[in-house]
Design a protein around this motif. Structure first.
Motif, PDB file in Angstrom:
ATOM      1  N   VAL A   5       0.772  -1.166  -0.081  1.00 21.16           N
ATOM      2  CA  VAL A   5       0.029   0.053  -0.016  1.00 21.16           C
ATOM      3  C   VAL A   5       0.814   1.217  -0.056  1.00 21.16           C
ATOM      4  N   TRP A   6       0.379   2.332  -0.489  1.00 19.40           N
ATOM      5  CA  TRP A   6       1.100   3.534  -0.714  1.00 19.40           C
ATOM      6  C   TRP A   6       0.964   4.399   0.777  1.00 19.40           C
ATOM      7  N   VAL A   7       1.953   4.711   1.146  1.00 14.50           N
ATOM      8  CA  VAL A   7       2.042   5.424   2.549  1.00 14.50           C
ATOM      9  C   VAL A   7       2.979   6.706   2.395  1.00 14.50           C
ATOM     10  N   ILE A   8       2.756   7.551   3.375  1.00 15.89           N
ATOM     11  CA  ILE A   8       3.664   8.813   3.766  1.00 15.89           C
ATOM     12  C   ILE A   8       4.154   8.632   4.990  1.00 15.89           C
ATOM     13  N   ASP A   9       5.389   9.082   5.290  1.00 16.37           N
ATOM     14  CA  ASP A   9       5.782   9.445   6.819  1.00 16.37           C
ATOM     15  C   ASP A   9       5.069  10.424   7.416  1.00 16.37           C
ATOM     16  N   ASN A  10       4.804  10.381   8.584  1.00 10.81           N
ATOM     17  CA  ASN A  10       3.804  11.274   9.278  1.00 10.81           C
ATOM     18  C   ASN A  10       4.523  12.942   9.323  1.00 10.81           C
ATOM     19  N   GLU A  11       5.710  13.007   9.174  1.00 12.76           N
ATOM     20  CA  GLU A  11       6.580  14.151   9.325  1.00 12.76           C
ATOM     21  C   GLU A  11       6.044  15.105   7.883  1.00 12.76           C
ATOM     22  N   ILE A  12       5.858  14.413   7.057  1.00 16.94           N
ATOM     23  CA  ILE A  12       5.269  15.080   5.886  1.00 16.94           C
ATOM     24  C   ILE A  12       3.980  15.927   6.228  1.00 16.94           C
ATOM     25  N   LEU A  13       3.356  15.644   7.137  1.00 21.69           N
ATOM     26  CA  LEU A  13       2.128  16.135   7.724  1.00 21.69           C
ATOM     27  C   LEU A  13       2.159  17.312   8.669  1.00 21.69           C
ATOM     28  N   ASN A  14       3.420  17.404   9.218  1.00 21.89           N
ATOM     29  CA  ASN A  14       3.855  18.106  10.595  1.00 21.89           C
ATOM     30  C   ASN A  14       3.162  19.489  10.276  1.00 21.89           C
ATOM     31  N   ASP A  15       3.306  20.228   9.004  1.00 18.49           N
ATOM     32  CA  ASP A  15       2.968  21.812   8.836  1.00 18.49           C
ATOM     33  C   ASP A  15       1.501  21.892   8.674  1.00 18.49           C
ATOM     34  N   ILE A  16       0.735  20.999   8.417  1.00 14.17           N
ATOM     35  CA  ILE A  16      -0.421  21.038   8.325  1.00 14.17           C
ATOM     36  C   ILE A  16      -1.456  20.892   9.266  1.00 14.17           C
ATOM     37  N   ASN A  17      -2.293  22.029   9.520  1.00 14.88           N
ATOM     38  CA  ASN A  17      -3.107  21.981  10.620  1.00 14.88           C
ATOM     39  C   ASN A  17      -4.632  21.507  10.168  1.00 14.88           C
ATOM     40  N   PHE A  18      -4.930  20.547  11.003  1.00 14.02           N
ATOM     41  CA  PHE A  18      -6.378  19.831  10.945  1.00 14.02           C
ATOM     42  C   PHE A  18      -7.193  20.364  11.977  1.00 14.02           C
ATOM     43  N   TYR A  19      -8.471  20.803  11.639  1.00 14.16           N
ATOM     44  CA  TYR A  19      -9.406  21.369  12.710  1.00 14.16           C
ATOM     45  C   TYR A  19     -10.531  20.228  12.566  1.00 14.16           C
ATOM     46  N   ASN A  20     -10.814  19.610  14.030  1.00 15.29           N
ATOM     47  CA  ASN A  20     -11.712  18.456  13.785  1.00 15.29           C
ATOM     48  C   ASN A  20     -11.616  17.472  12.863  1.00 15.29           C
ATOM     49  N   GLY A  21     -10.216  17.039  12.366  1.00 16.60           N
ATOM     50  CA  GLY A  21     -10.069  16.011  11.526  1.00 16.60           C
ATOM     51  C   GLY A  21      -9.926  16.299   9.879  1.00 16.60           C
ATOM     52  N   PHE A  22     -10.077  17.590   9.749  1.00 17.00           N
ATOM     53  CA  PHE A  22     -10.256  18.034   8.417  1.00 17.00           C
ATOM     54  C   PHE A  22      -9.384  19.122   8.053  1.00 17.00           C
ATOM     55  N   THR A  23      -8.988  19.294   6.902  1.00 13.26           N
ATOM     56  CA  THR A  23      -8.472  20.603   6.402  1.00 13.26           C
ATOM     57  C   THR A  23      -8.527  20.534   4.997  1.00 13.26           C
ATOM     58  N   ILE A  24      -8.494  21.699   4.230  1.00 10.00           N
ATOM     59  CA  ILE A  24      -7.932  22.084   2.951  1.00 10.00           C
ATOM     60  C   ILE A  24      -6.861  22.525   2.646  1.00 10.00           C
ATOM     61  N   GLY A  88     -18.099   7.236   2.311  1.00 12.13           N
ATOM     62  CA  GLY A  88     -17.081   7.345   1.525  1.00 12.13           C
ATOM     63  C   GLY A  88     -16.849   5.942   0.824  1.00 12.13           C
ATOM     64  N   ILE A  89     -16.634   5.816  -0.402  1.00  9.80           N
ATOM     65  CA  ILE A  89     -16.215   4.911  -1.267  1.00  9.80           C
ATOM     66  C   ILE A  89     -14.535   5.099  -1.498  1.00  9.80           C
ATOM     67  N   GLY A  90     -13.849   4.140  -1.484  1.00  6.87           N
ATOM     68  CA  GLY A  90     -12.563   4.419  -1.682  1.00  6.87           C
ATOM     69  C   GLY A  90     -11.563   3.048  -0.959  1.00  6.87           C
ATOM     70  N   GLY A  91     -10.270   3.070  -1.159  1.00  5.79           N
ATOM     71  CA  GLY A  91      -9.710   2.239  -0.684  1.00  5.79           C
ATOM     72  C   GLY A  91      -8.096   2.420  -1.066  1.00  5.79           C
ATOM     73  N   HIS A  92      -7.073   1.417  -0.723  1.00  2.00           N
ATOM     74  CA  HIS A  92      -5.858   1.669  -0.808  1.00  2.00           C
ATOM     75  C   HIS A  92      -5.254   1.866  -2.090  1.00  2.00           C
ATOM     76  N   ILE A  93      -4.086   2.783  -2.229  1.00  2.00           N
ATOM     77  CA  ILE A  93      -3.553   2.743  -3.485  1.00  2.00           C
ATOM     78  C   ILE A  93      -2.343   1.521  -3.852  1.00  2.00           C
ATOM     79  N   ASN A  94      -2.360   0.793  -4.586  1.00  2.23           N
ATOM     80  CA  ASN A  94      -1.721  -0.295  -4.856  1.00  2.23           C
ATOM     81  C   ASN A  94      -0.404  -0.190  -5.804  1.00  2.23           C
ATOM     82  N   PRO A  95       0.362  -1.271  -6.115  1.00  2.00           N
ATOM     83  CA  PRO A  95       1.501  -1.153  -7.023  1.00  2.00           C
ATOM     84  C   PRO A  95       0.915  -1.097  -8.379  1.00  2.00           C
TER      85      PRO A  95
END
Length: 194
Positions: A5-24, A88-95
């Motif tokens: 599955v396609w992932v990112i390291d949490n540190e990539i999100l460090n500068d993003i502020n989420f409010y109640n679990g959501f952000t644009i 929501g409909i969706g799922g993992h990104i695969n190779p």
């Protein structure tokens, strides 16, 4: 063969502020997320809270302005979400979705997931809404949702053994007494439905 599955390291999100679990976020932030994503074994990703699995999460809205709601049955693979309702409909990104362009990797996965789960008569448009990040549960702590609305003429569920479907308008959501999964609650608040 193990699912990757396609992932990112949490540190990539460090500068993003989420409010109640959501952000644009702007397009350049989405590109940064996609450009820093990589594939790992799902078995590892499900337990590794230092990464987030990138998940397209698409709310389906039909020509009658109703939103598709699905209830996950016990035959659906993610046991932690059984019997909960989802918008929501969706799922993992695969190779299999991989492209040289990381943004296309994401959209290939989004399209594959929609086509695996739905028969879509006509997709009129697909609109980016924002990001979902919810650290409140074991499932959500290892996932990052990329929220979209798909405007369609009509759709039907393919995996009828995995999902029960119903369509609700905004008024009906106010009176609905089913238990929504966390991301759906966040998505419905972001869309100002609840």
């Amino acid at each position: 063969m193990k699912e990757k599955v396609w992932v990112i390291d949490n540190e990539i999100l460090n500068d993003i502020n989420f409010y109640n679990g959501f952000t644009i976020v702007e397009q350049n932030i989405l590109e940064k997320i996609f450009n820093n994503a990589y594939f790992i074994d799902r078995e590892i990703a499900e337990k590794d809270e230092s990464t987030k699995q990138i998940i397209p999460y698409v709310v389906i809205k039909n020509k009658k302005n109703k939103i598709l709601v699905v209830q996950r049955t016990k035959k659906q693979t993610e046991k932690r979400l059984h019997n909960l309702y989802s918008v929501g409909i969706g799922g993992h990104i695969n190779p299999i979705d991989k492209n040289k362009n990381s943004e296309l990797t994401f959209y290939n996965g989004l399209n594959r997931e929609l086509n695996e789960e739905l028969y879509i008569d006509e997709l009129k448009s697909l609109e980016y809404v924002g990001l979902i990040l919810d650290d409140s549960t074991e499932v959500s702590r290892v996932h990052l949702g990329v929220l979209f609305i798909a405007y369609v003429t009509n759709v039907n569920i393919k995996e009828k053994e995995n999902f029960k479907e119903l369509w609700l308008n905004e008024t009906e959501f106010k009176d609905f007494n089913g238990e929504f999964e966390g991301w759906s609650k966040i998505a419905l608040r972001a869309l100002e439905v609840i």
